[in-house]
Write a protein that holds these residues in place. Structure first.
Motif, PDB file in Angstrom:
ATOM      1  N   ALA A   1       0.826  -1.204   0.000  1.00 63.90           N
ATOM      2  CA  ALA A   1       0.000   0.000   0.000  1.00 63.90           C
ATOM      3  C   ALA A   1       0.854   1.245   0.000  1.00 63.90           C
ATOM      4  CB  ALA A   1      -0.925   0.004   1.210  1.00 63.90           C
ATOM      5  N   GLY A   2       0.254   2.338  -0.456  1.00 64.89           N
ATOM      6  CA  GLY A   2       0.967   3.611  -0.482  1.00 64.89           C
ATOM      7  C   GLY A   2      -0.005   4.765  -0.361  1.00 64.89           C
ATOM      8  N   HIS A   3       0.533   5.922  -0.058  1.00 65.35           N
ATOM      9  CA  HIS A   3      -0.293   7.121   0.062  1.00 65.35           C
ATOM     10  C   HIS A   3      -0.787   7.564  -1.311  1.00 65.35           C
ATOM     11  CE1 HIS A   3       0.788   7.705   4.248  1.00 65.35           C
ATOM     12  NE2 HIS A   3       2.053   7.501   3.928  1.00 65.35           N
ATOM     13  N   VAL A   4      -1.965   8.166  -1.324  1.00 58.65           N
ATOM     14  CA  VAL A   4      -2.483   8.729  -2.562  1.00 58.65           C
ATOM     15  C   VAL A   4      -2.013  10.184  -2.718  1.00 58.65           C
ATOM     16  CG1 VAL A   4      -4.675   9.504  -1.551  1.00 58.65           C
ATOM     17  CG2 VAL A   4      -4.558   8.992  -3.983  1.00 58.65           C
ATOM     18  N   ASP A   5      -1.857  10.884  -1.607  1.00 54.63           N
ATOM     19  CA  ASP A   5      -1.346  12.249  -1.639  1.00 54.63           C
ATOM     20  C   ASP A   5      -0.891  12.650  -0.238  1.00 54.63           C
ATOM     21  OD1 ASP A   5      -3.730  12.818  -0.252  1.00 54.63           O
ATOM     22  OD2 ASP A   5      -4.757  13.458  -2.068  1.00 54.63           O
ATOM     23  N   ASN A   6      -0.288  13.833  -0.147  1.00 56.75           N
ATOM     24  CA  ASN A   6       0.071  14.387   1.154  1.00 56.75           C
ATOM     25  C   ASN A   6       0.050  15.909   1.056  1.00 56.75           C
ATOM     26  OD1 ASN A   6       2.461  15.187  -0.070  1.00 56.75           O
ATOM     27  ND2 ASN A   6       3.803  13.920   1.202  1.00 56.75           N
ATOM     28  N   ALA A   7       0.621  16.592   2.007  1.00 58.27           N
ATOM     29  CA  ALA A   7       0.557  18.050   2.026  1.00 58.27           C
ATOM     30  C   ALA A   7       1.257  18.688   0.829  1.00 58.27           C
ATOM     31  CB  ALA A   7       1.164  18.576   3.327  1.00 58.27           C
ATOM     32  N   GLU A   8       2.173  17.951   0.206  1.00 55.50           N
ATOM     33  CA  GLU A   8       2.925  18.482  -0.935  1.00 55.50           C
ATOM     34  C   GLU A   8       2.220  18.230  -2.261  1.00 55.50           C
ATOM     35  OE1 GLU A   8       5.628  20.260  -0.445  1.00 55.50           O
ATOM     36  OE2 GLU A   8       5.416  19.936   1.720  1.00 55.50           O
ATOM     37  N   GLY A   9       1.274  17.293  -2.285  1.00 56.99           N
ATOM     38  CA  GLY A   9       0.592  16.970  -3.534  1.00 56.99           C
ATOM     39  C   GLY A   9       0.479  15.468  -3.748  1.00 56.99           C
TER      40      GLY A   9
ATOM     41  N   LEU B   1      -2.691  -4.139  -4.399  1.00 55.94           N
ATOM     42  CA  LEU B   1      -2.169  -2.809  -4.148  1.00 55.94           C
ATOM     43  C   LEU B   1      -3.324  -1.929  -3.683  1.00 55.94           C
ATOM     44  CD1 LEU B   1      -0.076  -2.444  -7.435  1.00 55.94           C
ATOM     45  CD2 LEU B   1       0.717  -3.300  -5.214  1.00 55.94           C
ATOM     46  N   ILE B   2      -3.122  -1.201  -2.588  1.00 54.48           N
ATOM     47  CA  ILE B   2      -4.227  -0.466  -1.978  1.00 54.48           C
ATOM     48  C   ILE B   2      -3.842   0.984  -1.680  1.00 54.48           C
ATOM     49  CG2 ILE B   2      -5.853  -0.419  -0.047  1.00 54.48           C
ATOM     50  CD1 ILE B   2      -5.469  -3.366   0.305  1.00 54.48           C
ATOM     51  N   THR B   3      -4.818   1.870  -1.921  1.00 52.04           N
ATOM     52  CA  THR B   3      -4.670   3.262  -1.522  1.00 52.04           C
ATOM     53  C   THR B   3      -6.046   3.830  -1.237  1.00 52.04           C
ATOM     54  OG1 THR B   3      -3.517   5.325  -2.048  1.00 52.04           O
ATOM     55  CG2 THR B   3      -4.828   4.325  -3.817  1.00 52.04           C
TER      56      THR B   3
ATOM     57  N   GLN C   1     -13.464   8.691   1.073  1.00 57.49           N
ATOM     58  CA  GLN C   1     -14.581   7.892   1.552  1.00 57.49           C
ATOM     59  C   GLN C   1     -14.435   6.402   1.270  1.00 57.49           C
ATOM     60  OE1 GLN C   1     -17.263   9.578   3.282  1.00 57.49           O
ATOM     61  NE2 GLN C   1     -15.510  10.964   3.223  1.00 57.49           N
ATOM     62  N   GLY C   2     -13.323   5.990   0.678  1.00 54.77           N
ATOM     63  CA  GLY C   2     -13.158   4.572   0.355  1.00 54.77           C
ATOM     64  C   GLY C   2     -11.726   4.224   0.006  1.00 54.77           C
ATOM     65  N   ASN C   3     -11.576   3.105  -0.683  1.00 46.30           N
ATOM     66  CA  ASN C   3     -10.260   2.602  -1.076  1.00 46.30           C
ATOM     67  C   ASN C   3     -10.284   2.090  -2.506  1.00 46.30           C
ATOM     68  OD1 ASN C   3     -10.455   1.781   2.097  1.00 46.30           O
ATOM     69  ND2 ASN C   3      -8.395   2.386   1.538  1.00 46.30           N
ATOM     70  N   VAL C   4      -9.183   2.287  -3.200  1.00 43.98           N
ATOM     71  CA  VAL C   4      -8.967   1.690  -4.516  1.00 43.98           C
ATOM     72  C   VAL C   4      -8.054   0.489  -4.329  1.00 43.98           C
ATOM     73  CG1 VAL C   4      -7.907   2.007  -6.785  1.00 43.98           C
ATOM     74  CG2 VAL C   4      -9.297   3.839  -5.783  1.00 43.98           C
ATOM     75  N   VAL C   5      -8.423  -0.647  -4.921  1.00 45.66           N
ATOM     76  CA  VAL C   5      -7.637  -1.869  -4.805  1.00 45.66           C
ATOM     77  C   VAL C   5      -7.356  -2.418  -6.195  1.00 45.66           C
ATOM     78  CG1 VAL C   5      -7.504  -4.188  -3.827  1.00 45.66           C
ATOM     79  CG2 VAL C   5      -8.759  -2.398  -2.600  1.00 45.66           C
ATOM     80  N   ALA C   6      -6.087  -2.663  -6.482  1.00 43.27           N
ATOM     81  CA  ALA C   6      -5.677  -3.284  -7.744  1.00 43.27           C
ATOM     82  C   ALA C   6      -5.225  -4.725  -7.461  1.00 43.27           C
ATOM     83  CB  ALA C   6      -4.545  -2.494  -8.384  1.00 43.27           C
ATOM     84  N   TYR C   7      -5.742  -5.666  -8.241  1.00 41.96           N
ATOM     85  CA  TYR C   7      -5.435  -7.084  -8.078  1.00 41.96           C
ATOM     86  C   TYR C   7      -4.579  -7.566  -9.253  1.00 41.96           C
ATOM     87  CZ  TYR C   7      -9.647  -7.030  -5.051  1.00 41.96           C
ATOM     88  OH  TYR C   7     -10.610  -6.763  -4.101  1.00 41.96           O
ATOM     89  N   ALA C   8      -3.560  -8.364  -8.960  1.00 47.17           N
ATOM     90  CA  ALA C   8      -2.706  -8.875 -10.035  1.00 47.17           C
ATOM     91  C   ALA C   8      -2.227 -10.281  -9.666  1.00 47.17           C
ATOM     92  CB  ALA C   8      -1.518  -7.947 -10.249  1.00 47.17           C
ATOM     93  N   HIS C   9      -1.774 -11.024 -10.687  1.00 48.12           N
ATOM     94  CA  HIS C   9      -1.218 -12.363 -10.443  1.00 48.12           C
ATOM     95  C   HIS C   9       0.122 -12.503 -11.147  1.00 48.12           C
ATOM     96  CE1 HIS C   9      -3.123 -13.042 -14.410  1.00 48.12           C
ATOM     97  NE2 HIS C   9      -2.213 -14.008 -14.555  1.00 48.12           N
ATOM     98  N   LEU C  10       0.954 -13.381 -10.631  1.00 49.19           N
ATOM     99  CA  LEU C  10       2.317 -13.579 -11.146  1.00 49.19           C
ATOM    100  C   LEU C  10       2.269 -14.264 -12.514  1.00 49.19           C
ATOM    101  CD1 LEU C  10       5.365 -13.311 -10.343  1.00 49.19           C
ATOM    102  CD2 LEU C  10       5.201 -15.693  -9.567  1.00 49.19           C
ATOM    103  N   THR C  11       2.939 -13.657 -13.498  1.00 50.57           N
ATOM    104  CA  THR C  11       2.966 -14.222 -14.849  1.00 50.57           C
ATOM    105  C   THR C  11       4.371 -14.569 -15.322  1.00 50.57           C
ATOM    106  OG1 THR C  11       3.025 -11.976 -15.770  1.00 50.57           O
ATOM    107  CG2 THR C  11       0.869 -13.044 -15.582  1.00 50.57           C
ATOM    108  N   ALA C  12       5.389 -13.977 -14.707  1.00 48.62           N
ATOM    109  CA  ALA C  12       6.759 -14.241 -15.156  1.00 48.62           C
ATOM    110  C   ALA C  12       7.743 -13.879 -14.059  1.00 48.62           C
ATOM    111  CB  ALA C  12       7.080 -13.433 -16.418  1.00 48.62           C
TER     112      ALA C  12
END
Length: 222
Positions: free
Chosen positions: A130-138, A195-197, A209-220
């Motif tokens: 997970a990571g931040h979507v933004d902060n005080a700098e942008g 991956l979550i933010t 008001q919520g979260n974005v979640v990206a799902y992935a699987h190992l291919t190589a």
């Protein structure tokens, strides 16, 4: 999981998935709210995924998708997502005082967090980052996570010198009061990456008001 990206403490006796969940919620608490707290006059809402990028039949790869054999555990050191220009170091996170799960430093806009006692990316199971979507700098590292599309490539450089290459299966957005814990944090019988933010609607009073979640699987593996 109600409210807007709430933080909470994690009981040291809870399962790894529960600890990871608490850590992600703690990260979310620092994302987005800072812009308002520090006096920004405007809020640019980050891109969100469309319905076309959601799963059709749950959090599994599409039939016929290439699935690479899982790797032995090794800690991640760097995350790359070429299509949204992410190239960030990975910081290991543990438990702080009171059993609270640590978060990446909010002032560093280009760092991704991984719970060091969770599943390493590339190994069998659900690796959570997970990571931040933004902060005080942008904008921060995962500002454009919601703009990803199915088939996008995610690369995780590991401590063992190997790079785990993932293919994106879906990107979904969930309101706080409808967050699907099992869907996001549930175990997988293959090498999975989530991956979550923060994301969804935005309120000056409470932040995202919520979260974005990206799902992935190992291919190589390289």
């Amino acid at each position: 999981m109600r409210g807007t990206c709430p933080s909470r403490t994690a009981d040291r006796r809870t399962t790894v998935s529960q600890k990871a969940k608490g850590w992600l919620l703690a990260i979310a608490a620092l994302a987005g709210v800072w812009l308002i707290r520090n006096g920004a006059d405007t809020q640019v809402v980050p891109p969100g995924p469309t319905a076309a990028q959601s799963f059709a039949d749950g959090p599994v790869p599409q039939p016929g998708s290439l699935l690479a054999a899982p790797l032995k555990p090794s800690a991640p050191v760097r995350l790359r997502i070429p299509s949204i220009r992410v190239d960030a170091p990975v910081t290991r996170l543990g438990l702080g005082p009171g059993g609270r799960l640590d978060v990446p430093p909010a002032e560093n806009r280009n760092v991704v967090g991984w719970y060091k006692d969770g599943t390493p990316p590339g190994s069998e199971g659900s690796a959570i980052m997970a990571g931040h979507v933004d902060n005080a700098e942008g904008r921060s590292v995962f500002y454009d996570l919601g703009a990803l599309r199915r088939g996008s490539t995610v690369e995780v450089v590991r401590q063992d010198g190997r790079t785990a290459v993932f293919s994106l299966d879906a990107v979904e957005v969930y309101e706080n009061d409808a967050f699907p814990d099992k869907r996001v944090y549930g175990a997988a019988p293959f090498a999975s990456l989530r991956l979550i933010t923060c994301g969804g609607g935005f309120s000056k009073a409470t932040g995202y008001q919520g979260n974005v979640v990206a799902y992935a699987h190992l291919t190589a593996v390289r």
